[in-house]
Design a protein around this motif. Structure first.
Motif, PDB file in Angstrom:
ATOM      1  N   THR A 563     -10.389  13.537 -12.494  1.00  0.00           N
ATOM      2  CA  THR A 563     -10.520  14.078 -13.856  1.00  0.00           C
ATOM      3  C   THR A 563      -9.783  13.229 -14.883  1.00  0.00           C
ATOM      4  OG1 THR A 563      -8.610  15.508 -13.435  1.00  0.00           O
ATOM      5  CG2 THR A 563     -10.813  16.469 -13.049  1.00  0.00           C
ATOM      6  N   GLU A 564      -8.943  12.298 -14.411  1.00  0.00           N
ATOM      7  CA  GLU A 564      -8.135  11.474 -15.312  1.00  0.00           C
ATOM      8  C   GLU A 564      -8.722  10.074 -15.546  1.00  0.00           C
ATOM      9  OE1 GLU A 564      -3.747  13.186 -14.002  1.00  0.00           O
ATOM     10  OE2 GLU A 564      -4.572  11.430 -12.967  1.00  0.00           O
ATOM     11  N   LEU A 565      -9.886   9.813 -14.988  1.00  0.00           N
ATOM     12  CA  LEU A 565     -10.404   8.441 -15.001  1.00  0.00           C
ATOM     13  C   LEU A 565     -10.650   7.912 -16.407  1.00  0.00           C
ATOM     14  CD1 LEU A 565     -12.871   8.426 -11.947  1.00  0.00           C
ATOM     15  CD2 LEU A 565     -10.563   7.487 -12.100  1.00  0.00           C
ATOM     16  N   LEU A 566     -11.151   8.761 -17.321  1.00  0.00           N
ATOM     17  CA  LEU A 566     -11.399   8.292 -18.680  1.00  0.00           C
ATOM     18  C   LEU A 566     -10.103   7.879 -19.369  1.00  0.00           C
ATOM     19  CD1 LEU A 566     -14.167  10.777 -19.926  1.00  0.00           C
ATOM     20  CD2 LEU A 566     -14.406   8.321 -19.512  1.00  0.00           C
ATOM     21  N   ASP A 567      -9.046   8.657 -19.160  1.00  0.00           N
ATOM     22  CA  ASP A 567      -7.746   8.312 -19.745  1.00  0.00           C
ATOM     23  C   ASP A 567      -7.208   7.005 -19.147  1.00  0.00           C
ATOM     24  OD1 ASP A 567      -7.775  10.588 -21.316  1.00  0.00           O
ATOM     25  OD2 ASP A 567      -6.769  11.815 -19.794  1.00  0.00           O
ATOM     26  N   ILE A 568      -7.416   6.836 -17.842  1.00  0.00           N
ATOM     27  CA  ILE A 568      -6.955   5.610 -17.155  1.00  0.00           C
ATOM     28  C   ILE A 568      -7.680   4.387 -17.707  1.00  0.00           C
ATOM     29  CG2 ILE A 568      -6.870   4.401 -14.941  1.00  0.00           C
ATOM     30  CD1 ILE A 568      -4.825   6.649 -15.195  1.00  0.00           C
ATOM     31  N   PHE A 605      -8.415  20.572  -7.069  1.00  0.00           N
ATOM     32  CA  PHE A 605      -8.901  20.172  -8.391  1.00  0.00           C
ATOM     33  C   PHE A 605      -9.893  18.999  -8.321  1.00  0.00           C
ATOM     34  CE2 PHE A 605      -4.542  21.752  -8.979  1.00  0.00           C
ATOM     35  CZ  PHE A 605      -4.831  22.886  -9.737  1.00  0.00           C
ATOM     36  N   GLY A 606     -10.305  18.588  -7.133  1.00  0.00           N
ATOM     37  CA  GLY A 606     -11.212  17.445  -6.977  1.00  0.00           C
ATOM     38  C   GLY A 606     -10.574  16.356  -6.121  1.00  0.00           C
ATOM     39  N   TYR A 607     -11.011  15.122  -6.316  1.00  0.00           N
ATOM     40  CA  TYR A 607     -10.491  14.000  -5.521  1.00  0.00           C
ATOM     41  C   TYR A 607      -9.292  13.369  -6.196  1.00  0.00           C
ATOM     42  CZ  TYR A 607     -14.772  14.253  -2.768  1.00  0.00           C
ATOM     43  OH  TYR A 607     -15.778  14.682  -1.949  1.00  0.00           O
ATOM     44  N   ARG A 608      -8.446  12.769  -5.354  1.00  0.00           N
ATOM     45  CA  ARG A 608      -7.276  12.067  -5.871  1.00  0.00           C
ATOM     46  C   ARG A 608      -7.084  10.773  -5.079  1.00  0.00           C
ATOM     47  NH1 ARG A 608      -1.744  15.286  -6.087  1.00  0.00           N
ATOM     48  NH2 ARG A 608      -2.048  15.276  -3.829  1.00  0.00           N
TER      49      ARG A 608
END
Length: 613
Positions: A563-568, A605-608
């Protein structure tokens, strides 16, 4: 070892119970009536009780088998070694059957094997299967080189092959033939290294950008030899070119014809319009102004241009165009002039006219090896001018000596090229072919020599091939090329049969100065080619390098939730300037998981993605 079977004055069979024979080794026959006769093994076989003797074919006939029995060989029980031997010099009479045979000693073959001192020749490799004779060899011929064998780098164990470079004055020009992967380019590199040791002025046309000698081979520990001051690499259009003002009419036509074929009408345009000492700009402008006048189509329209010119400079320019039109329109057709302009512009765009050849001439005067680099077409264009210029400088100097008039010294030199069939093709003309053919036929008298390498000797001009007095023949597979080699060398039928199966680096050397063919192995090169890295290793190393760079970019940001990929992505672009899309970043992370740099785990919450602990 004894002579068996029916003999002739040229060939014999030798039998032995204890010694297996090797092809191309030398043996001495102790004929009681003709003294010692030397021969070379051209075929060898072994027979034993497990193989029926009737499959021998024509190699061993019944007379050989009967001789073996008579001499005490038990051909039904023992392993018998048999060799077919060709005498180096024809005997006066057929060789005596039953005569003893022995291995020669070095002093008996020295004059046959070594034609010059190591200091005066090119130490190119070893003569195969001479290790028995090399045991008592003179110390000066030992430990000169290394060779590559199956087990790696090996010190010299055999008699060295030393090419007598001075013999090129009588037996000029060298051909290097061999298919891809045969060791041809490696052998050419060794020849060039030896020429540099001798400080022989040499020009190398290098279409593959591989004849760079600045890097030492990593497998050699000896650091005493360094070629950095003995050669120079120059690229056409960047470091060297043609000074337009030095061109003759014929030089210019050769260059234009190399750019694209000239018609008779175009040749005439150059003859009519080009004047000695024309600069590129003056000649180009002359052509351009003539075509502009021809496009007007008549004197009346040109006069209108003159009368209605906006200013004095324009009026003068059209008066000049009118003068050119009146002088040359009938002898220089419009389409032919445009064709010359197109070819001239093409050469100029490639940088041909941006430099001169002074650096090459200076290097040759100092005994250097000058490597001229560029793609094949550019080298064809440039070498046409360069070789004509250098050859005629040398020729003019020698002619002046004969006439006893003063002339500036120009040294003898050697021209070397790979892919020679592109520079002197069979069946059609090319600009560089004419000068190479001239050097091949007349260069010996003036001290200009050729070393031509090609994978396809069949495609090389036959006149030039016939002038190559020494030929290095590496592994060759194509039947048409083998047939050409048969016609142009003294290789025997047995030797030509072996050509498709030679190991990389093994070579037949057919030399007029030696008077016979030598089977040799090229030594290990002192320098390394810039193209030695295996492309698949390169691919693997580049992939590993890219993975490590990517890992360094994301390491500080791990663990990363999907879920953080866009921020990364935004962080990476801000910090490094590297841009990713969502899909490309996900693909990259999955690759890193597959290669076990990081691991991927499922959460509520999904994959990490996280570092492997």
């Amino acid at each position: 070892m004894q002579i068996v079977g029916i003999t002739t004055q040229q060939e014999v069979f030798i039998g032995s119970k204890t010694r297996n024979f090797r092809i191309n080794e030398f043996l001495i026959i102790e004929d009681p009536y003709q003294n010692d006769l030397m021969g070379e093994v051209v075929e060898a076989k072994a027979f034993n009780r497990y193989i029926p003797l009737n499959i021998a074919g024509d190699f061993v006939d019944s007379s050989v088998l009967e001789s073996l029995k008579t001499l005490g060989y038990n051909i039904d029980e023992e392993t018998i070694y048999i060799a077919k031997v060709r005498l180096l010099n024809e005997a006066l009479y057929p060789v005596q059957t039953g005569a003893d045979v022995r291995l020669p000693e070095f002093h008996e073959v020295k004059d046959l094997m070594i034609k010059t001192k190591k200091e005066d020749g090119l130490v190119l490799g070893v003569i195969k299967n001479t290790d028995d004779m090399a045991i008592d060899m003179d110390e000066e011929y030992k430990n000169l080189l290394y060779t590559f064998e199956e087990k790696g780098l090996c010190p010299q164990r055999e008699i060295p092959y030393i090419l007598d470079v001075k013999s090129m004055h009588h037996y000029p020009h060298i051909g290097v033939f061999g298919g891809s992967g045969s060791g041809k380019s490696f052998g050419l590199r060794v020849v060039l290294e030896e020429l540099m040791k001798q400080n022989i002025p040499t020009i190398v046309l290098d279409p593959h950008f591989e004849m760079d000698f600045s890097e030492r081979a990593g497998y050699l520990e000896d650091n005493t030899i360094d070629f950095k001051d003995k050669f120079k690499c120059l690229q056409v259009g960047f470091h060297v070119g043609v000074k337009f003002e030095d061109l003759s009419s014929q030089d210019l036509k050769n260059l234009l014809d190399a750019a694209s074929h000239l018609t008779d009408s175009m040749n005439n345009v150059v003859d009519v319009l080009f004047k000695r000492k024309d600069s590129f700009s003056s000649f180009y402008n002359k052509l351009q102004m003539l075509t502009e006048a021809q496009e007007e189509g008549s004197i009346d329209r040109i006069d209108n241009r003159i009368n209605y010119a906006d200013h004095q400079e324009e009026k003068k320019a059209w008066e000049k165009r009118k003068e050119l039109y009146l002088s040359y329109d009938k002898t220089c057709p419009y389409n032919s002039v445009k064709g010359i302009i197109w070819r001239l512009k093409r050469l100029d765009n490639e940088g041909i006219f941006s430099k001169d050849v002074r650096e090459i001439e200076d290097g040759l005067q100092r005994g250097k090896l000058m490597v001229i680099q560029g793609n094949t077409r550019i080298l064809q264009v440039f070498s046409t001018y360069l070789l004509n210029s250098l050859y005629h400088k040398r020729r003019d100097y020698k002619d002046a000596l004969y006439k006893k008039i003063h002339s500036e010294y120009f040294p003898p030199f050697i021209v070397v090229t790979d892919e020679a069939h592109n520079f002197a093709p069979k069946g059609y003309d090319s600009p560089s072919k004419s000068i190479l053919k001239e050097i091949s036929q007349e260069g010996r008298k003036y001290g200009a020599f050729l070393i031509l390498a090609t994978q396809r000797p069949t495609l090389l001009d036959e006149t030039i091939t016939a002038q190559l007095n020494t030929k290095f023949i590496f592994r060759t597979v194509r039947a048409s090329d083998i047939q050409t080699i048969k016609e142009e060398t003294d290789l025997t039928v047995e030797e030509t049969r072996r050509l498709p199966y030679l190991r990389t680096g093994d070579v037949f050397i057919s030399s007029a100065s030696m008077g016979r063919t030598i089977f040799a192995r090229i030594r290990a090169a002192i320098s390394s080619s810039p193209h030695t890295e295996n492309p698949f290793d390169e691919l693997k190393n580049k992939g590993k390098e890219d993975d490590e760079k990517f890992l360094n970019v994301i390491k500080s940001k791990l663990p990363i939730n999907d879920t953080e990929l866009l921020d990364i992505i935004m962080e990476i672009e801000k910090e490094t300037g590297i841009t990713f899309t969502l899909d490309s970043l996900e693909d990259r992370l999955k690759q890193m998981v597959e290669k076990e740099y990081i691991k991927k785990e499922e959460t509520i919450f999904g994959y990490r993605y996280k570092i492997i602990s």
